[in-house]
Design an enzyme around this catalytic site. Sequence first.
Site, PDB file in Angstrom:
ATOM      1  CG  ASP A   1     -13.168 -18.047   3.516  1.00 19.50           C
ATOM      2  OD1 ASP A   1     -13.521 -16.967   4.536  1.00 19.50           O
ATOM      3  OD2 ASP A   1     -12.712 -19.015   3.759  1.00 19.50           O
TER       4      ASP A   1
ATOM      5  CG  HIS B   1     -12.558 -22.513  -0.187  1.00 17.70           C
ATOM      6  ND1 HIS B   1     -11.480 -22.213   0.542  1.00 17.70           N
ATOM      7  CD2 HIS B   1     -11.782 -22.762  -1.661  1.00 17.70           C
ATOM      8  CE1 HIS B   1     -10.672 -22.658   0.273  1.00 17.70           C
ATOM      9  NE2 HIS B   1     -10.714 -22.800  -1.211  1.00 17.70           N
TER      10      HIS B   1
END
Length: 106
Positions: free
Chosen positions: A84, A81
């Site tokens: 990203d 995450h």
Amino acid sequence: MEKITLEELATISMNVIMHAGTARDYVFQAVDKASAGAFDEADQLMNEANKEIVIAHKAQTKTLQKEADGVEFPFSPLFAHAQDTMMTVKSEMNIMREMIKLYKRL
């Protein structure tokens, strides 16, 4: 073989997310300033955004270099995450930089 614990990776991940998020805040403030014609302030905010994303990128790159050197990392959805988030913010920065250029031409 050296190993990174899940807790250590969580700390790195949160640093990446925090600095990328701060960069995002600066970028959107910069576009707001540019839309109001405050281009010096917009440029200053983009510089601050760049400083934050560089910190996030260095944390990520340091981690990847350690893995390439043989340090073992656990799988972490939080780190995925974080990566990203950082890449998304970098893309937003590129788009907003172009938008600011367009505002300057108006």
